[in-house]
Design an enzyme around this catalytic site. Structure first.
Site, PDB file in Angstrom:
ATOM      1  N   PHE A 111       0.783  -0.976   0.054  1.00 13.15           N
ATOM      2  CA  PHE A 111       0.305   0.277   0.185  1.00 13.15           C
ATOM      3  C   PHE A 111       0.744   1.338  -0.355  1.00 13.15           C
ATOM      4  O   PHE A 111       0.754   2.326   0.225  1.00 13.15           O
ATOM      5  CB  PHE A 111      -0.967   0.358   1.358  1.00 13.15           C
ATOM      6  CG  PHE A 111      -1.879  -1.107   1.680  1.00 13.15           C
ATOM      7  CD1 PHE A 111      -3.220  -1.690   0.490  1.00 13.15           C
ATOM      8  CD2 PHE A 111      -1.481  -2.022   2.852  1.00 13.15           C
ATOM      9  CE1 PHE A 111      -3.032  -2.915   0.282  1.00 13.15           C
ATOM     10  CE2 PHE A 111      -2.443  -3.379   2.892  1.00 13.15           C
ATOM     11  CZ  PHE A 111      -3.081  -3.601   1.287  1.00 13.15           C
ATOM     12  N   THR A 130      -1.297  -9.423  -5.215  1.00 15.35           N
ATOM     13  CA  THR A 130      -2.744  -8.618  -5.383  1.00 15.35           C
ATOM     14  C   THR A 130      -2.690  -9.689  -7.220  1.00 15.35           C
ATOM     15  O   THR A 130      -3.596  -9.668  -7.198  1.00 15.35           O
ATOM     16  CB  THR A 130      -2.614  -7.773  -5.692  1.00 15.35           C
ATOM     17  OG1 THR A 130      -1.337  -7.267  -6.016  1.00 15.35           O
ATOM     18  CG2 THR A 130      -2.674  -6.406  -4.845  1.00 15.35           C
ATOM     19  N   ALA A 188       0.809  -4.454 -13.379  1.00 12.36           N
ATOM     20  CA  ALA A 188       0.186  -4.840 -14.198  1.00 12.36           C
ATOM     21  C   ALA A 188       0.717  -4.791 -15.634  1.00 12.36           C
ATOM     22  O   ALA A 188       1.093  -5.678 -16.428  1.00 12.36           O
ATOM     23  CB  ALA A 188      -1.246  -5.011 -13.807  1.00 12.36           C
ATOM     24  N   ARG A 198      -7.322  -3.192 -21.021  1.00 13.03           N
ATOM     25  CA  ARG A 198      -7.322  -4.990 -20.639  1.00 13.03           C
ATOM     26  C   ARG A 198      -7.627  -5.478 -18.815  1.00 13.03           C
ATOM     27  O   ARG A 198      -6.242  -5.436 -18.492  1.00 13.03           O
ATOM     28  CB  ARG A 198      -6.532  -5.194 -21.284  1.00 13.03           C
ATOM     29  CG  ARG A 198      -6.650  -7.371 -21.460  1.00 13.03           C
ATOM     30  CD  ARG A 198      -5.984  -8.274 -22.234  1.00 13.03           C
ATOM     31  NE  ARG A 198      -5.448  -7.296 -23.734  1.00 13.03           N
ATOM     32  CZ  ARG A 198      -4.696  -8.100 -25.116  1.00 13.03           C
ATOM     33  NH1 ARG A 198      -3.667  -8.726 -24.503  1.00 13.03           N
ATOM     34  NH2 ARG A 198      -5.213  -7.464 -26.286  1.00 13.03           N
ATOM     35  N   ASN A 239      -7.037 -10.914 -15.391  1.00 15.12           N
ATOM     36  CA  ASN A 239      -8.271 -11.626 -14.663  1.00 15.12           C
ATOM     37  C   ASN A 239      -8.420 -11.528 -13.775  1.00 15.12           C
ATOM     38  O   ASN A 239      -8.970 -10.919 -13.104  1.00 15.12           O
ATOM     39  CB  ASN A 239      -6.675 -12.368 -13.567  1.00 15.12           C
ATOM     40  CG  ASN A 239      -6.955 -13.786 -12.921  1.00 15.12           C
ATOM     41  OD1 ASN A 239      -8.292 -13.811 -12.563  1.00 15.12           O
ATOM     42  ND2 ASN A 239      -6.303 -14.697 -12.501  1.00 15.12           N
ATOM     43  N   THR A 252      -8.973 -11.830  -9.479  1.00 16.47           N
ATOM     44  CA  THR A 252      -8.286 -11.365  -9.467  1.00 16.47           C
ATOM     45  C   THR A 252      -8.210  -9.230  -9.673  1.00 16.47           C
ATOM     46  O   THR A 252      -8.179  -9.335  -7.977  1.00 16.47           O
ATOM     47  CB  THR A 252      -6.594 -11.018  -9.433  1.00 16.47           C
ATOM     48  OG1 THR A 252      -6.141 -11.404 -10.876  1.00 16.47           O
ATOM     49  CG2 THR A 252      -6.093 -13.029  -9.172  1.00 16.47           C
ATOM     50  N   GLU A 272      -4.552   1.449  -7.301  1.00 13.87           N
ATOM     51  CA  GLU A 272      -5.184   2.409  -6.892  1.00 13.87           C
ATOM     52  C   GLU A 272      -6.530   2.422  -6.966  1.00 13.87           C
ATOM     53  O   GLU A 272      -7.213   3.625  -6.158  1.00 13.87           O
ATOM     54  CB  GLU A 272      -3.630   3.929  -6.651  1.00 13.87           C
ATOM     55  CG  GLU A 272      -2.612   2.925  -7.590  1.00 13.87           C
ATOM     56  CD  GLU A 272      -1.300   3.559  -6.464  1.00 13.87           C
ATOM     57  OE1 GLU A 272      -1.752   4.458  -5.369  1.00 13.87           O
ATOM     58  OE2 GLU A 272      -1.005   2.586  -6.341  1.00 13.87           O
TER      59      GLU A 272
HETATM   60 MO1  MOS Z   1       1.523   2.638  -3.663  1.00 14.17          MO
HETATM   61  S1  MOS Z   1       0.693   4.215  -2.973  1.00 14.17           S
HETATM   62  O1  MOS Z   1       2.113   3.388  -5.466  1.00 14.17           O
HETATM   63  O2  MOS Z   1       2.519   1.377  -3.583  1.00 14.17           O
END
Ligand code: MOS
Length: 784
Positions: free
Chosen positions: A257, A485, A527, A669, A672, A675, A746
């Site tokens: 995070f 993630t 990603a 795109r 998954n 996820t 985010e």
């Molecule tokens: Mo994110 S707050 O850029 O890990």
């Protein structure tokens, strides 16, 4: 319970990319086989380090009484600024700071100065964790305390203009047109102040470092970081070693995070401790230490002024932010970026003011800038809608930005209109009573609110390697990190799809500086960048095999033009005649090749170029459209979305429960379906936490946190969250990168706090502009 994830037809080759594959690392995680940074316990002679931290927020160290602690059994060292091994460079040096990068501009144990409560004053090393903790408790540090400054709100706080925000991405001063004059002339004027509590990241896995000097000039660090390369750079710079001499390994992360996006003091202290005792050292932060060791979202206020016409068209946006920063750093989130681009508005002005206080520096936290910035603009847009009697979606459509207002560029793609429409449909928005305070469920007040979301596709590059074996398996690698993630999973899918192999035959490796360099998993870049790197690495494999085929007399592709050859389902074949071709296994066997290696680079803004280059050399193209070529560098690249929220508010207690949630995003795109959905759910839940619960309280006298634990820092639990509906708009973006992936880390958080606050306003007629919206604030607010 939850609705089943949908299959999204986002992949032109209709392979495994996009499918709701279960996490490939799921089994290892639930079986306890996944190894985190603090779990390398088999290292020979591993010992434990514990931080002795400062209770006072400002002052000087005047002495140490180490005698009692040193006498305890198993204690190996007590390191202070007086005896810790020297570093070649520290972030305190002007050039060291630059080399190491924000936000770590001050390193503890370099002198006697105390800048913040929780600052490490000593490192205690012992053979067991318990003995190290005991010795740390017995260690006495004498301190000359001074009165600290706790925040920008303190009477003695000196506000200054940072001119340029430290992250370098956004200048502190942004001006488009004459916003002051446009505001003064506007028939509708809104001026509102928004305050934001301090938020801490609180990943499930606290920060941890296991440092192992394998030789005097060779170090391996098992680290809980979002970026092995950034850590390698910081540590090698401080030690005066080359990057090759420092290896950083991060196989699993229990969340980040943003707090694991930089190298923080505990990491280098663990490395120094290992150097001092000549044994591998493990240093795991405690939960309370997490509140003072790896940054936070800063306490801040924003004043947003909004000028509009009587029919709700924006004419002016003026944004001011005031926040607390540390004694050594100018870090502040750039809230104004989203306010400058979310709606069509001819004028804009932003400014920032900071004050130094005795706190650990703040840092990137869950949609840094966009999260608090969207709270301000999306609350004010709701006010504008009510004031003019216009539906909240309609007011947004009237100000829909067909181009990026902040740059004037066309969007690479934008599906916000579809997000509004689909979200409204799923939520039943048309049934909403526009009057606030008018809908009840028994004695509870019911409110419906919505907000827009957007997050940029940040400029990012990376590399990957793919090795295809003749026996039909592949190993694909990139030095990326998986925050939990799904990076392992989605990259396996991308590689399997491009190689034409079943996913079980592909192993994706990450989290090691020995692997090809990948960007920090931050700013939602992983990603898109890593998947494009993997895709391009596989194209390189096919190009190499194509060269082998066209020179092989026994191949059906002998003497074919490589540009006429494509790779499909593990076969090389003629584009015009698929029957002419062969599988890679036969070709490699004849050529006596046990394996072929390909390397690829994923690049921002090069979607068309990369895909086209690959296609021209004989392989399938991700998304080539020749007409787009010249424009590739001239587009604004953002994800967009919309959140819809229902709350039920107890009018007597002021408690708010979120009872329904719908999020729809257009993010390029989707790799998954499962996820991706989980990630949007997770981010939205953190947004709900930010809206209703999360806030660290800093005592204004002592500059210490009063709720530095998960018992006192509240985040939502399952019982706080309803079933959530998440959908994606099928979006094909030809510009962003070879895979057309924008990233969804985010955006799931952006706009969420405003959607909740707007729903509370609809339910109660009370507008609360201070996060979190706790019952006291709701009870005290006056209905409009
Ligand atoms: Mo994110 S707050 O850029 O890990």
């Amino acid at each position: 319970m939850d609705t089943e994830p949908k299959f999204f037809e986002t992949n032109p080759t209709a392979g495994v990319v996009g499918q709701p594959l279960n996490r490939v690392d799921g089994r290892d995680k639930v079986m306890g086989r996944a190894k985190y940074a603090a779990e390398y316990n088999q290292l020979p002679g591993l010992v434990h380090a514990v931080l002795k931290t400062s209770d006072v927020a400002r002052g000087r160290i005047t002495g140490f009484d180490t005698a009692a602690a040193l006498k305890l059994p198993g204690v190996l060292a007590i390191l202070t600024h007086q005896n810790i091994p020297k570093l070649a460079k520290t972030p305190n040096d002007a050039d060291g700071k630059k080399a190491i990068g924000a936000p770590m501009g001050f390193l503890p144990l370099t002198g006697d100065q105390i800048h913040y409560a929780g600052q490490p004053l000593a490192v205690v090393v012992a053979d067991t964790l318990e003995r190290a903790q005991h010795a740390a408790a017995m260690l006495k540090v004498q301190v000359a305390a001074e009165k600290p400054t706790a925040s920008y709100e303190a009477p003695e706080a000196q506000l200054f203009d940072p001119e340029k925000i430290q992250d370098g991405k956004a200048a502190g001063h942004v001006k488009r047109g004459d916003a002051q004059a446009a505001f003064a002339a506007a028939p509708v004027q809104l001026t509102h102040k928004y305050t934001h509590a301090i938020n801490h990241h609180n990943p499930m896995e606290p920060g941890a470092t296991t440092a192992h000097w394998e030789a005097p000039d060779r170090l391996t660090i098992y680290e809980s970081t979002q970026g092995v390369t950034r850590t390698q750079k910081a540590v090698s710079t401080m030690l005066g070693l080359s990057a090759e001499q420092v290896r950083v390994v991060t196989k699993y992360l229990g969340g980040g995070f943003g707090c694991k996006g930089s190298c923080w003091p505990h990491t280098i202290l663990a490395v120094q401790a290992a150097q001092a005792v000549g044994r591998p050292v493990k240093l795991a932060l405690t939960r309370p230490q997490m509140f003072t060791s790896m940054g936070h979202r800063e306490d801040q206020t924003q004043t947003l002024r909004l000028g509009a016409t009587k029919d709700g068209k924006l004419t002016a946006l003026l944004h001011e932010k005031t926040a607390t920063t540390s004694p050594w750093d100018n870090y502040t989130e750039s809230n104004s970026k989203i306010i400058n681009m979310l709606y069509e508005c001819p004028t804009f002005e932003a400014s920032y003011q900071l004050a130094r206080a005795n706190v650990m520096t703040s840092t990137f936290t869950r949609a840094p800038g966009e999260a608090p910035g969207s709270f301000a603009i999306e609350s004010s847009m709701d006010d504008l809608a009510y004031q003019l009697g216009i539906d909240p979606i309609e007011i947004r459509l009237r100000n829909y930005a067909e181009k990026d207002p902040s740059t004037g560029h066309d969007w690479s793609s934008k599906s916000l209109r579809q997000c509004y429409a689909r979200g409204a449909e799923l939520f039943g928005w048309s049934q909403r009573n526009p009057k606030n305070g008018a809908t009840r469920d028994g004695r509870l007040l019911v409110g419906w609110g919505m907000a827009s979301a957007s997050y940029p596709v940040h400029n990012s590059q990376g590399t990957a390697r793919a090795r295809l074996y003749a026996d039909g398996h592949a190993v694909v690698q990139a030095g990326a990190t998986d925050l939990g993630t799904g990076t392992y999973t989605v990259m396996t899918q991308v590689a399997a799809d491009a190689l034409g192999l079943p996913v079980e035959k592909v192993r994706f490796e990450l989290g090691d500086t020995k692997l090809p360099t990948a960007p920090n998993s931050g700013g939602s870049v992983a990603a898109g960048t890593v998947s494009s790197s993997v895709y391009m690495a596989v194209q390189d494999v096919w190009q190499k095999l194509t060269k082998v085929a066209v020179l092989d007399k026994k191949s059906p592709l002998y003497r074919a033009n490589p540009a006429d050859v494509e790779a499909k389902n593990g076969r090389l074949q003629l584009k015009k005649d698929a029957s002419k071709g062969e599988g890679f296994a036969e070709l490699m066997k004849r050529a006596d090749l046990s394996d072929v290696e390909g390397n690829g680079q994923g690049r921002y803004g090069s979607g068309y170029e990369d895909a086209q280059a690959a296609a021209n050399q004989g392989s399938a193209s991700a998304n080539a459209d020749p007409s787009k070529k010249d424009e590739a560098a001239h587009h604004a690249m953002h994800s967009f979305g919309a959140h819809f929220c229902e709350v039920k508010v107890d009018p007597d207690l002021g408690t708010v429960r979120v009872t329904r949630w719908v999020s729809v995003h257009g993010a390029g795109r989707i790799l998954n379906a499962k996820t991706a959905r989980s990630q949007i759910i997770g981010g939205s839940i953190f947004g709900i936490g930010c809206a209703l619960m999360e806030g660290t309280v800093r005592d204004q006298h002592f500059a210490r946190y009063t709720n530095a634990s998960l018992a006192d820092y509240h985040i939502p639990v399952n019982a706080d969250i309803p079933d959530m509906t998440v959908e994606f708009i099928d979006e094909h973006d030809p510009y962003i990168n070879a895979m057309g992936v924008k990233g969804i880390g985010e955006i799931s958080m952006v706009g969420v706090a405003a959607a909740v606050a707007n729903a509370v306003f609809h339910a109660t007629g009370k507008r609360v502009r201070e996060l979190p919206l706790t019952p006291d604030k709701i009870l005290n607010a006056k209905a409009v």
